[in-house]
Design a protein around this motif. Structure first.
Motif, PDB file in Angstrom:
ATOM      1  N   SER A  13      -0.261   5.622  -4.582  1.00 26.14           N
ATOM      2  CA  SER A  13      -0.994   4.483  -4.041  1.00 26.14           C
ATOM      3  C   SER A  13       0.016   3.417  -3.647  1.00 26.14           C
ATOM      4  O   SER A  13       1.227   3.610  -3.762  1.00 26.14           O
ATOM      5  CB  SER A  13      -1.983   3.927  -5.068  1.00 26.14           C
ATOM      6  N   THR A  14      -0.468   2.272  -3.163  1.00 27.43           N
ATOM      7  CA  THR A  14       0.415   1.168  -2.828  1.00 27.43           C
ATOM      8  C   THR A  14      -0.219  -0.153  -3.245  1.00 27.43           C
ATOM      9  O   THR A  14      -1.429  -0.353  -3.050  1.00 27.43           O
ATOM     10  CB  THR A  14       0.734   1.115  -1.326  1.00 27.43           C
TER      11      THR A  14
ATOM     12  N   ALA B 174       4.237   0.968   3.936  1.00 31.79           N
ATOM     13  CA  ALA B 174       3.739  -0.028   2.996  1.00 31.79           C
ATOM     14  C   ALA B 174       4.923  -0.781   2.402  1.00 31.79           C
ATOM     15  O   ALA B 174       6.081  -0.408   2.614  1.00 31.79           O
ATOM     16  CB  ALA B 174       2.918   0.633   1.887  1.00 31.79           C
TER      17      ALA B 174
ATOM     18  N   ARG C   9      -4.882   1.247   6.803  1.00 34.10           N
ATOM     19  CA  ARG C   9      -3.837   0.239   6.993  1.00 34.10           C
ATOM     20  C   ARG C   9      -2.453   0.833   6.782  1.00 34.10           C
ATOM     21  O   ARG C   9      -1.458   0.299   7.283  1.00 34.10           O
ATOM     22  CB  ARG C   9      -4.050  -0.930   6.023  1.00 34.10           C
ATOM     23  N   VAL C  10      -2.380   1.927   6.059  1.00 28.93           N
ATOM     24  CA  VAL C  10      -1.100   2.536   5.682  1.00 28.93           C
ATOM     25  C   VAL C  10      -0.774   3.749   6.549  1.00 28.93           C
ATOM     26  O   VAL C  10       0.359   3.905   7.016  1.00 28.93           O
ATOM     27  CB  VAL C  10      -1.121   2.942   4.193  1.00 28.93           C
ATOM     28  N   TRP C  11      -1.763   4.588   6.792  1.00 32.74           N
ATOM     29  CA  TRP C  11      -1.511   5.904   7.383  1.00 32.74           C
ATOM     30  C   TRP C  11      -1.930   5.979   8.846  1.00 32.74           C
ATOM     31  O   TRP C  11      -2.954   5.430   9.240  1.00 32.74           O
ATOM     32  CB  TRP C  11      -2.267   6.983   6.600  1.00 32.74           C
TER      33      TRP C  11
ATOM     34  N   ASP D 278       0.876  -2.889  -1.858  1.00 32.07           N
ATOM     35  CA  ASP D 278       1.174  -3.752  -0.705  1.00 32.07           C
ATOM     36  C   ASP D 278       0.943  -2.981   0.587  1.00 32.07           C
ATOM     37  O   ASP D 278       1.893  -2.577   1.259  1.00 32.07           O
ATOM     38  CB  ASP D 278       2.627  -4.243  -0.800  1.00 32.07           C
ATOM     39  N   PRO D 279      -0.317  -2.758   0.977  1.00 30.72           N
ATOM     40  CA  PRO D 279      -0.592  -1.947   2.168  1.00 30.72           C
ATOM     41  C   PRO D 279      -0.198  -2.605   3.480  1.00 30.72           C
ATOM     42  O   PRO D 279      -0.126  -1.926   4.515  1.00 30.72           O
ATOM     43  CB  PRO D 279      -2.109  -1.741   2.095  1.00 30.72           C
ATOM     44  N   GLU D 280       0.083  -3.894   3.468  1.00 31.17           N
ATOM     45  CA  GLU D 280       0.456  -4.583   4.696  1.00 31.17           C
ATOM     46  C   GLU D 280       1.960  -4.607   4.920  1.00 31.17           C
ATOM     47  O   GLU D 280       2.430  -5.010   5.983  1.00 31.17           O
ATOM     48  CB  GLU D 280      -0.065  -6.028   4.663  1.00 31.17           C
TER      49      GLU D 280
ATOM     50  N   PHE E  21       5.419   2.183  -2.615  1.00 29.01           N
ATOM     51  CA  PHE E  21       4.451   3.174  -3.059  1.00 29.01           C
ATOM     52  C   PHE E  21       4.602   3.359  -4.561  1.00 29.01           C
ATOM     53  O   PHE E  21       5.709   3.283  -5.094  1.00 29.01           O
ATOM     54  CB  PHE E  21       4.648   4.506  -2.335  1.00 29.01           C
TER      55      PHE E  21
ATOM     56  N   ASP F  35      -6.278   5.191   3.323  1.00 28.70           N
ATOM     57  CA  ASP F  35      -6.122   3.772   3.652  1.00 28.70           C
ATOM     58  C   ASP F  35      -5.610   3.689   5.081  1.00 28.70           C
ATOM     59  O   ASP F  35      -4.441   3.966   5.353  1.00 28.70           O
ATOM     60  CB  ASP F  35      -5.155   3.074   2.701  1.00 28.70           C
TER      61      ASP F  35
ATOM     62  N   GLY G 297       3.110   7.041   6.758  1.00 31.35           N
ATOM     63  CA  GLY G 297       2.575   5.954   5.957  1.00 31.35           C
ATOM     64  C   GLY G 297       3.619   4.864   5.784  1.00 31.35           C
ATOM     65  O   GLY G 297       4.768   5.157   5.467  1.00 31.35           O
TER      66      GLY G 297
END
Length: 310
Positions: A258-259, A247, A280-282, A261-263, A250, A278, A245
């Motif tokens: 959670s995050t 990000a 975008r993260v994993w 800022d997933p980008e 976290f 997500d 993951g």
């Protein structure tokens, strides 16, 4: 067997305080939520451990391990919010059949021989090995016989560095043996080569003893700066899951991670399962692949190709 969560980068509680890079809210739920691996029963209640680095105080990692289940240990909920670190390892254990449940067998494991306690007595190689942390999800095929052969092959400094009875700690000793005495301060490539060499060595022993036995080697190694992790299994054997993951940071808000800022890419988690959903993260690490995380945070995933001679 078990489940693990190494993190490099920034992790915070939901209130944004930077002091909590070691957050264990997700860790104490992992024993009951870990269902994607090769093991049928989800519980990992045979102990837990956390290792982390505080470079301002010592280059060696701090370590906290307990035999009681993570979900039943209230101490970590009080201690973890007060710890600040840029890299930590966390592990919950499910003991392999026949291996005892005791604190010495809980992950993560620290490196070195343990022969000299005074800092003045340490040579440069021993000093470097003590900076290492290692943990493992899975089991070595024919592990009883392999452990015996491993002990016979090790130099004294790594033989006496084994304090418990797990196949995991013996695998770590082989990794350190593969580093050799010529490597004082191992680079990321040195660590990756040592893990690869240890896998080949352990799999060759396994094949010589029992070609039908299967190994699950989801290893994770760090020197406090870099991370090397593997998702490997003998052909025909189910592989333990592994996810990466990335990000901006976290957050742990009690029970879950959670995050905001997933980008982003400033923080990296390598874990047995994705801690939240997500895409975008994993990303899932393919079977028989290796993950490396460089000191600057660059993540690479490469195939593992072993030469095993039975």
């Amino acid at each position: 067997m078990g489940a693990y969560v190494p993190l490099r980068g920034v992790s915070r509680p939901a209130d944004g305080a930077r002091r909590t890079a070691v957050q264990t809210g997700s860790l104490d739920h992992r024993p009951v939520d870990a269902r994607r691996g090769a093991r049928r029963e989800p519980l990992n209640g045979d102990g837990w451990g956390v290792g982390w680095y505080d470079r301002e105080r010592s280059p060696e990692p701090a370590l906290h391990k307990r035999v009681r289940p993570a979900w039943n240990d209230d101490n970590m909920r009080h201690v973890s919010p007060l710890i600040e670190t840029s890299l930590y390892f966390a592990h919950v254990r499910a003991a392999s059949p026949g291996l005892s449940v005791q604190q010495l067998n809980c992950h993560p494991f620290t490196g070195g021989s343990g022969l000299h306690e005074r800092d003045a007595d340490l040579d440069p190689v021993e000093r470097g090995r003590r900076r290492l942390l290692f943990m493992h999800n899975g089991t070595l095929g024919a592990h009883r016989e392999v452990i015996r052969r491993v002990r016979e092959s090790l130099d004294d400094e790594f033989y006496f560095g084994i304090h418990g009875s797990t196949d995991s700690e013996h695998a770590f000793a082989v990794i350190q043996d593969e580093l050799g005495r010529d490597v004082v301060e191992p680079s990321l490539d040195d660590l990756a080569d040592a893990v690869h060499g240890a896998l080949e060595r352990l799999e060759t022993l396994r094949a010589e003893i029992d070609e039908e036995a299967g190994t699950q080697a989801t290893f994770c190694l760090t020197d406090g700066e870099s991370i090397v992790a593997t998702r490997y299994a003998t052909p025909g054997t189910a592989a333990q899951s592994l996810y990466v993951g990335e990000a901006g940071s976290f957050e742990s808000g009690g029970e879950f991670c959670s995050t905001p800022d997933p980008e982003g890419t400033a923080a990296t988690i390598v874990a047995s399962e994705a801690l939240f959903e997500d895409d975008r993260v994993w990303r899932e690490v393919p079977r028989n692949h290796r993950v490396t995380v460089a000191p600057g945070g660059t993540v690479s995933i490469d195939p593992i190709e072993l030469e095993v001679v039975a």
